[in-house]
Design a protein around this motif. Structure first.
Motif, PDB file in Angstrom:
ATOM      1  N   ILE A  78       0.841  -1.203   0.000  1.00 12.98           N
ATOM      2  CA  ILE A  78       0.000   0.000   0.000  1.00 12.98           C
ATOM      3  C   ILE A  78       0.872   1.247   0.000  1.00 12.98           C
ATOM      4  CG2 ILE A  78      -1.734   1.319   1.274  1.00 12.98           C
ATOM      5  CD1 ILE A  78      -2.618  -1.353   2.544  1.00 12.98           C
ATOM      6  N   PHE A  79       0.569   2.165  -0.885  1.00 12.90           N
ATOM      7  CA  PHE A  79       1.269   3.450  -0.963  1.00 12.90           C
ATOM      8  C   PHE A  79       0.243   4.565  -0.820  1.00 12.90           C
ATOM      9  CE2 PHE A  79       2.561   6.963  -3.943  1.00 12.90           C
ATOM     10  CZ  PHE A  79       3.597   7.470  -3.173  1.00 12.90           C
ATOM     11  N   VAL A  80       0.486   5.498   0.097  1.00 17.00           N
ATOM     12  CA  VAL A  80      -0.390   6.655   0.257  1.00 17.00           C
ATOM     13  C   VAL A  80       0.169   7.802  -0.567  1.00 17.00           C
ATOM     14  CG1 VAL A  80      -1.395   8.329   1.839  1.00 17.00           C
ATOM     15  CG2 VAL A  80      -1.104   5.966   2.572  1.00 17.00           C
ATOM     16  N   ASP A  81      -0.533   8.151  -1.629  1.00 17.98           N
ATOM     17  CA  ASP A  81      -0.148   9.292  -2.453  1.00 17.98           C
ATOM     18  C   ASP A  81      -0.898  10.511  -1.924  1.00 17.98           C
ATOM     19  OD1 ASP A  81       0.445  11.194  -4.333  1.00 17.98           O
ATOM     20  OD2 ASP A  81      -0.324  10.066  -6.054  1.00 17.98           O
ATOM     21  N   THR A  82      -0.178  11.390  -1.247  1.00 21.28           N
ATOM     22  CA  THR A  82      -0.801  12.569  -0.642  1.00 21.28           C
ATOM     23  C   THR A  82      -1.174  13.627  -1.670  1.00 21.28           C
ATOM     24  OG1 THR A  82       1.324  13.679  -0.316  1.00 21.28           O
ATOM     25  CG2 THR A  82       0.574  12.191   1.446  1.00 21.28           C
ATOM     26  N   LEU A  83      -0.798  13.403  -2.911  1.00 22.80           N
ATOM     27  CA  LEU A  83      -0.949  14.361  -4.010  1.00 22.80           C
ATOM     28  C   LEU A  83       0.010  15.534  -3.856  1.00 22.80           C
ATOM     29  CD1 LEU A  83      -4.854  14.357  -4.348  1.00 22.80           C
ATOM     30  CD2 LEU A  83      -3.167  12.803  -5.374  1.00 22.80           C
ATOM     31  N   GLN A 103       2.930  -8.301  -6.983  1.00 19.43           N
ATOM     32  CA  GLN A 103       1.703  -8.655  -7.690  1.00 19.43           C
ATOM     33  C   GLN A 103       0.487  -7.821  -7.302  1.00 19.43           C
ATOM     34  OE1 GLN A 103       1.216 -12.871  -7.016  1.00 19.43           O
ATOM     35  NE2 GLN A 103       3.226 -13.368  -7.880  1.00 19.43           N
ATOM     36  N   ASN A 104       0.481  -7.278  -6.101  1.00 20.50           N
ATOM     37  CA  ASN A 104      -0.671  -6.524  -5.618  1.00 20.50           C
ATOM     38  C   ASN A 104      -0.222  -5.184  -5.045  1.00 20.50           C
ATOM     39  OD1 ASN A 104      -2.867  -8.538  -6.011  1.00 20.50           O
ATOM     40  ND2 ASN A 104      -1.624  -9.731  -4.594  1.00 20.50           N
ATOM     41  N   SER A 105      -0.203  -4.165  -5.881  1.00 16.79           N
ATOM     42  CA  SER A 105       0.215  -2.829  -5.465  1.00 16.79           C
ATOM     43  C   SER A 105      -0.996  -1.907  -5.466  1.00 16.79           C
ATOM     44  CB  SER A 105       1.281  -2.291  -6.434  1.00 16.79           C
ATOM     45  OG  SER A 105       1.624  -0.959  -6.122  1.00 16.79           O
ATOM     46  N   PHE A 106      -1.227  -1.253  -4.326  1.00 14.47           N
ATOM     47  CA  PHE A 106      -2.371  -0.369  -4.189  1.00 14.47           C
ATOM     48  C   PHE A 106      -1.924   1.052  -3.853  1.00 14.47           C
ATOM     49  CE2 PHE A 106      -3.827  -4.593  -2.999  1.00 14.47           C
ATOM     50  CZ  PHE A 106      -4.994  -4.734  -3.732  1.00 14.47           C
ATOM     51  N   THR A 107      -2.578   2.035  -4.431  1.00 11.25           N
ATOM     52  CA  THR A 107      -2.326   3.427  -4.091  1.00 11.25           C
ATOM     53  C   THR A 107      -3.620   4.021  -3.552  1.00 11.25           C
ATOM     54  OG1 THR A 107      -0.604   3.718  -5.770  1.00 11.25           O
ATOM     55  CG2 THR A 107      -1.684   5.713  -4.968  1.00 11.25           C
ATOM     56  N   VAL A 108      -3.542   4.653  -2.378  1.00 12.65           N
ATOM     57  CA  VAL A 108      -4.698   5.332  -1.811  1.00 12.65           C
ATOM     58  C   VAL A 108      -4.415   6.832  -1.793  1.00 12.65           C
ATOM     59  CG1 VAL A 108      -5.510   3.398  -0.441  1.00 12.65           C
ATOM     60  CG2 VAL A 108      -3.837   4.951   0.527  1.00 12.65           C
ATOM     61  N   VAL A 109      -5.444   7.622  -1.961  1.00 14.65           N
ATOM     62  CA  VAL A 109      -5.305   9.076  -2.027  1.00 14.65           C
ATOM     63  C   VAL A 109      -6.266   9.733  -1.046  1.00 14.65           C
ATOM     64  CG1 VAL A 109      -4.580   9.024  -4.450  1.00 14.65           C
ATOM     65  CG2 VAL A 109      -7.006   9.260  -3.887  1.00 14.65           C
ATOM     66  N   PRO A 110      -6.049  11.008  -0.735  1.00 16.34           N
ATOM     67  CA  PRO A 110      -6.957  11.723   0.168  1.00 16.34           C
ATOM     68  C   PRO A 110      -8.366  11.819  -0.409  1.00 16.34           C
ATOM     69  CG  PRO A 110      -4.892  12.927  -0.131  1.00 16.34           C
ATOM     70  CD  PRO A 110      -4.904  11.837  -1.151  1.00 16.34           C
ATOM     71  N   ASP A 111      -9.318  11.964   0.489  1.00 23.00           N
ATOM     72  CA  ASP A 111     -10.712  12.154   0.086  1.00 23.00           C
ATOM     73  C   ASP A 111     -10.830  13.512  -0.608  1.00 23.00           C
ATOM     74  OD1 ASP A 111     -13.458  12.968   0.120  1.00 23.00           O
ATOM     75  OD2 ASP A 111     -13.853  11.490   1.690  1.00 23.00           O
ATOM     76  N   PRO A 112     -11.252  13.558  -1.873  1.00 19.03           N
ATOM     77  CA  PRO A 112     -11.320  14.836  -2.595  1.00 19.03           C
ATOM     78  C   PRO A 112     -12.258  15.849  -1.948  1.00 19.03           C
ATOM     79  CG  PRO A 112     -12.402  13.085  -3.833  1.00 19.03           C
ATOM     80  CD  PRO A 112     -11.655  12.424  -2.728  1.00 19.03           C
ATOM     81  N   ASP A 113     -13.339  15.379  -1.328  1.00 20.32           N
ATOM     82  CA  ASP A 113     -14.264  16.296  -0.668  1.00 20.32           C
ATOM     83  C   ASP A 113     -13.607  16.946   0.550  1.00 20.32           C
ATOM     84  OD1 ASP A 113     -16.269  15.723  -2.500  1.00 20.32           O
ATOM     85  OD2 ASP A 113     -17.107  14.101  -1.282  1.00 20.32           O
ATOM     86  N   VAL A 114     -12.819  16.157   1.282  1.00 20.98           N
ATOM     87  CA  VAL A 114     -12.118  16.690   2.448  1.00 20.98           C
ATOM     88  C   VAL A 114     -11.056  17.701   2.009  1.00 20.98           C
ATOM     89  CG1 VAL A 114     -10.590  16.115   4.371  1.00 20.98           C
ATOM     90  CG2 VAL A 114     -12.543  14.641   3.843  1.00 20.98           C
ATOM     91  N   ALA A 142      -5.535   5.187   7.392  1.00 15.11           N
ATOM     92  CA  ALA A 142      -6.510   4.485   8.229  1.00 15.11           C
ATOM     93  C   ALA A 142      -7.512   3.735   7.354  1.00 15.11           C
ATOM     94  CB  ALA A 142      -7.232   5.469   9.138  1.00 15.11           C
ATOM     95  N   ARG A 143      -7.916   4.357   6.270  1.00 16.39           N
ATOM     96  CA  ARG A 143      -8.842   3.713   5.336  1.00 16.39           C
ATOM     97  C   ARG A 143      -8.210   2.475   4.712  1.00 16.39           C
ATOM     98  NH1 ARG A 143      -9.437   6.695   0.766  1.00 16.39           N
ATOM     99  NH2 ARG A 143      -9.016   8.649   1.842  1.00 16.39           N
ATOM    100  N   ALA A 144      -6.936   2.611   4.346  1.00 12.22           N
ATOM    101  CA  ALA A 144      -6.238   1.508   3.684  1.00 12.22           C
ATOM    102  C   ALA A 144      -6.041   0.316   4.605  1.00 12.22           C
ATOM    103  CB  ALA A 144      -4.885   1.988   3.162  1.00 12.22           C
ATOM    104  N   LYS A 145      -5.956   0.568   5.910  1.00 11.45           N
ATOM    105  CA  LYS A 145      -5.733  -0.521   6.868  1.00 11.45           C
ATOM    106  C   LYS A 145      -7.018  -1.210   7.300  1.00 11.45           C
ATOM    107  CE  LYS A 145      -3.358   1.906   9.855  1.00 11.45           C
ATOM    108  NZ  LYS A 145      -2.577   2.240  11.068  1.00 11.45           N
TER     109      LYS A 145
END
Length: 260
Positions: A78-83, A103-114, A142-145
């Motif tokens: 899991i990688f958190v891309d803060t933008l 084999q399983n790479s995930f990127t999570v980003v901040p909530d655009p509304d927030v 926290a969402r990713a976990k």
């Protein structure tokens, strides 16, 4: 495994019930065991449950990612891309994922509304770095976990005084946290890099020894703590994702301020 990995970012956080006794038992069992052997055993036995690795794809990240990929390339990363990341970090992420066969790479980003509500100008980092980390990194992490029984961290004790005496296994809000490189030294990392000819982060040669978001990362001078270039000028040494008691609250409300 792949199917479970694809689901894990969307399930409800059930707060798995790992206890300190579980962590103590695992610390005792794997005391003195080489890191690669420990990881292979843990993944083969399935004792970690639903597990994923969290990586910043910084200057030292290749070592842990290589160890995990060698033990089991299907373990999610899991990688958190803060933008607000360096373009070089995003390129490095793609390089390592491809090079190690992850084999399983995930990127999570901040909530655009927030972000629209709390950082409309994109400059919150300049006057409230804690609040910026909260909405761009802590909340997405926290969402990713959610749904994970165990998450794997790349923290090392030598990185700063706030990271000393890191155990291999610890419990964070009922979830197991594994720090495979907690007792590794900088020399250990360098030896591993050279032995396996691992790719280096493009910015490392320019003096960036610990790399986070571009606005809050500067070069480290000779003799400084490796993380001295993070949030320079602020009384801040961590983003918040490694603070066990960090609540995910409203960063605008002083009554709900997380501890960083």
């Amino acid at each position: 495994m792949a199917e479970a990995a694809a689901r894990q970012l969307d399930v409800i956080d059930a707060r798995p019930a790992f206890t300190q006794a579980d962590a103590d038992a695992l610390n005792a069992r794997f005391a003195g065991v080489e890191t690669d052997a420990m990881l292979r055993t843990l993944f083969a036995e399935g004792v970690l449950g639903n597990v994923a690795t969290v990586s910043s794809f910084g200057t030292e990240s290749a070592v842990l990612l290589h160890l995990i990929a060698q033990a089991d390339p299907s373990v999610p990363v899991i990688f958190v891309d803060t933008l607000k990341m360096f373009p070089e970090t995003l390129e490095y992420r793609d390089t390592l994922v491809a090079a190690f066969g992850i084999q399983n790479s995930f990127t999570v980003v901040p909530d655009p509304d927030v972000i629209a509500k709390k950082d409309e100008t994109g400059l919150r980092w300049s006057y409230d770095p804690d609040g910026c980390c909260e909405i761009r990194k802590v909340e997405p992490m926290a969402r990713a976990k959610e749904g994970l029984d165990t998450w794997i961290s790349g923290r090392k004790a030598f990185q700063s005084v706030t990271r000393q005496n890191i155990p291999r296994f610890e419990v964070e809000n009922g979830r197991l946290k594994l720090n495979p490189l907690g007792d590794w030294t900088k020399a250990d990392l360098e030896t591993y890099f050279e032995a396996h000819n691992l790719p280096r982060h493009p910015l490392e040669a320019q003096g960036y020894l610990s790399i986070g978001c571009e606005p809050c990362t500067s070069k480290v001078q000779e003799g400084e703590d490796p993380r001295a270039g993070r949030w320079r000028g602020w009384d801040k040494v961590e983003c918040g994702i490694h603070t066990p008691s960090t609540p995910i609250g409203d960063a605008e409300d002083p009554a709900n301020q997380p501890v960083f």
